[in-house]
Design an enzyme around this catalytic site. Structure first.
Site, PDB file in Angstrom:
ATOM      1  N   GLY A  55       0.486  -0.949  -0.056  1.00 23.65           N
ATOM      2  CA  GLY A  55      -0.292   0.550   0.523  1.00 23.65           C
ATOM      3  C   GLY A  55       1.194   0.978  -0.317  1.00 23.65           C
ATOM      4  O   GLY A  55       1.450   1.658   1.008  1.00 23.65           O
ATOM      5  N   ARG A  98       9.900  -1.804  -4.843  1.00 21.96           N
ATOM      6  CA  ARG A  98       8.466  -2.123  -5.828  1.00 21.96           C
ATOM      7  C   ARG A  98       8.677  -0.435  -6.821  1.00 21.96           C
ATOM      8  O   ARG A  98       8.752   0.805  -6.488  1.00 21.96           O
ATOM      9  CB  ARG A  98       7.299  -1.118  -4.265  1.00 21.96           C
ATOM     10  N   GLN A 211      -5.814  -8.695  -2.207  1.00 25.39           N
ATOM     11  CA  GLN A 211      -5.722  -7.239  -1.307  1.00 25.39           C
ATOM     12  C   GLN A 211      -7.612  -7.361  -0.843  1.00 25.39           C
ATOM     13  O   GLN A 211      -7.487  -6.617   0.717  1.00 25.39           O
ATOM     14  CB  GLN A 211      -5.456  -6.101  -1.788  1.00 25.39           C
ATOM     15  N   ASP A 252      -1.276   4.728  -6.220  1.00 23.71           N
ATOM     16  CA  ASP A 252       0.268   4.563  -5.757  1.00 23.71           C
ATOM     17  C   ASP A 252       0.508   5.608  -7.348  1.00 23.71           C
ATOM     18  O   ASP A 252       2.074   5.738  -5.518  1.00 23.71           O
ATOM     19  CB  ASP A 252      -0.104   3.235  -6.486  1.00 23.71           C
TER      20      ASP A 252
HETATM   21  O1  MRU Z   1       0.530  -3.745  -5.113  1.00 25.50           O
HETATM   22  P1  MRU Z   1      -0.465  -3.092  -3.461  1.00 25.50           P
HETATM   23  O2  MRU Z   1      -1.252  -3.854  -2.293  1.00 25.50           O
HETATM   24  O3  MRU Z   1       0.521  -2.591  -2.702  1.00 25.50           O
HETATM   25  O4  MRU Z   1      -1.682  -2.197  -4.700  1.00 25.50           O
HETATM   26  C1  MRU Z   1      -1.492  -1.273  -3.613  1.00 25.50           C
HETATM   27  C2  MRU Z   1      -2.999  -0.455  -3.111  1.00 25.50           C
HETATM   28  O5  MRU Z   1      -3.092  -1.276  -2.431  1.00 25.50           O
HETATM   29  C3  MRU Z   1      -4.007  -0.010  -4.084  1.00 25.50           C
HETATM   30  O6  MRU Z   1      -3.089  -0.089  -5.322  1.00 25.50           O
HETATM   31  C4  MRU Z   1      -3.928   0.915  -3.812  1.00 25.50           C
HETATM   32  O7  MRU Z   1      -5.559   1.503  -4.061  1.00 25.50           O
HETATM   33  C5  MRU Z   1      -3.582   2.058  -4.169  1.00 25.50           C
HETATM   34  S1  MRU Z   1      -2.731   1.714  -2.280  1.00 25.50           S
HETATM   35  C6  MRU Z   1      -3.223   3.243  -1.342  1.00 25.50           C
END
Ligand code: MRU
Length: 371
Positions: A55, A98, A211, A252
């Site tokens: 996140g 990431r 998720q 993100d």
């Molecule tokens: O791959 P992740 O679980 O790190 O992805 C991020 C997210 O949870 C989503 O894209 C989210 O909607 C935005 S980050 C708060």
């Protein structure tokens, strides 16, 4: 937010040892509540890359604490040059974990600027600790404010519902587990629920890592918010039936012109929302804006291991099991994120208020980024 009635943040320092960082290991939710401890940069990098923490906001906060651990490790170097070299290595190691969430580089750069002001190793460690704490506290406060601004949007729908719940659809997990507390997309939902408004959330399962069904459903349940898990492809059908009043998702990385990168599948929700005249909001703290990118096509999109698609994980008899769900020999492509163009976004919910997804409106809220 609360777990079993007790308040938790997602990340914090060990109460008896400030050189140890603790966080909720999200790989085991919703079946087990596990707290992981790390005290090296390498451990924090693994935790981010392997998604023990995930996140956008939490990735940023974790990187902030990771850089603090980096100063402790660098203090073992006998020279200033050695310290700087070690710290640069820590930043590089964390940066590649990431690619899409801009909060990662944002937090690392902020730490590098702050740490550079220290003259001695101890000063640098203190500065890094203060900045890590500050990044986490700011994330929490910004998400709380997003909740208050988004609450107004939910309140506006209430009179049209004749006492029935306001239905919000969300994708992935942009709740408190994705930040330090409160969340972005779910912060308005929590604020509405705590205000006594009747609100119900359609939770997209969000394959391949689920998720939505694993994390969003769990945290909503812990807080007592009514919700229903749906298959990723169900949203359009529900919108056609008038069962969705608002879509609220997280981000993100959002360009300064309003294009939004979010978990893969978000774009399809935005298209369905536009076709059905359902408002589509994106909630994000300012740390998720990329002020250097003007077009969504420039956003790096993470591609993860195809095995994530071809396998599923579940819980049975107290154990995590992995099963194959696709032909062993079929190739698979696992794109983590997509970009929703600004024309499909009704508005952005930020800590400073709600604005249109266009450069002029964004810069009116954040004038310090106008060049
Ligand atoms: O791959 P992740 O679980 O790190 O992805 C991020 C997210 O949870 C989503 O894209 C989210 O909607 C935005 S980050 C708060």
């Amino acid at each position: 937010m609360k777990v079993g009635g007790q308040h938790f943040r997602t990340i914090w320092l060990h109460p008896a040892n400030e050189r140890v960082v603790q966080f909720i290991d999200q790989r085991f939710l919703p079946h087990r509540f596990v707290i992981e401890e790390v005290n090296t940069v390498a451990q924090m990098a693994t935790a981010i890359r392997e998604m023990h923490v995930r996140g956008a906001g939490l990735i940023g906060a974790s990187a902030g604490y990771g850089m603090y651990l980096g100063t402790i490790e660098a203090a073992g170097s006998p020279t200033v040059a050695g310290f700087d070299r070690h710290l640069a290595g820590a930043a590089a190691q964390l940066k590649v974990t990431r690619p899409t969430a801009v909060n990662l580089t944002w937090a690392i750069e902020r730490q590098l600027t702050s740490i550079a002001q220290g003259k001695t190793a101890n000063e640098k460690i203190d500065l890094a600790l203060g900045t890590a704490r500050h990044i986490a506290a700011e994330d929490e406060e910004h998400c709380r404010m997003i909740g208050q601004h988004g609450l107004n949007l939910i309140e506006q729908v209430v009179p049209t519902k004749n006492g029935k719940p306001v239905n919000v659809l969300t994708h992935c997990n942009a709740g408190w587990l994705a930040f330090v507390d409160y969340g972005s997309a779910l912060a308005p939902v929590y604020a509405a629920h705590d205000r006594g408004l009747s609100v119900h959330v359609w939770v997209d399962e969000t394959r391949p890592r689920s998720q939505g069904s694993k994390l969003t459903a769990w945290e909503l349940g812990q807080h007592g918010v009514p919700h229903t898990i749906i298959a990723d492809s169900a949203g359009g059908h529900l919108m056609q039936r008038g069962a969705v009043d608002l879509v609220i998702v997280g981000s993100d990385r959002t360009t300064c012109t309003g294009d939004v990168a979010n978990k893969i599948g978000t774009y399809l929700k935005a298209l369905a929302a536009r076709d059905n005249k359902v408002p589509f909001y994106v909630a994000l703290p300012s740390s998720s804006f990329d002020w250097t990118i003007r077009d969504g096509s420039e956003i790096p999109i993470e591609e993860r291991d195809a095995e994530e698609l071809k396998r599923a994980h579940g819980w049975r008899d107290g154990q995590m099991l992995e099963v194959s769900v696709a032909p062993e020999n079929s190739p698979a492509a696992n794109y983590g994120f997509d970009v929703t163009p600004r024309r499909l976004v009704t508005g952005l919910i930020t800590e400073r208020g709600v604005c249109k997804a266009d450069e002029k409106s964004i810069l009116e809220l954040f004038p310090e980024h106008a060049s």
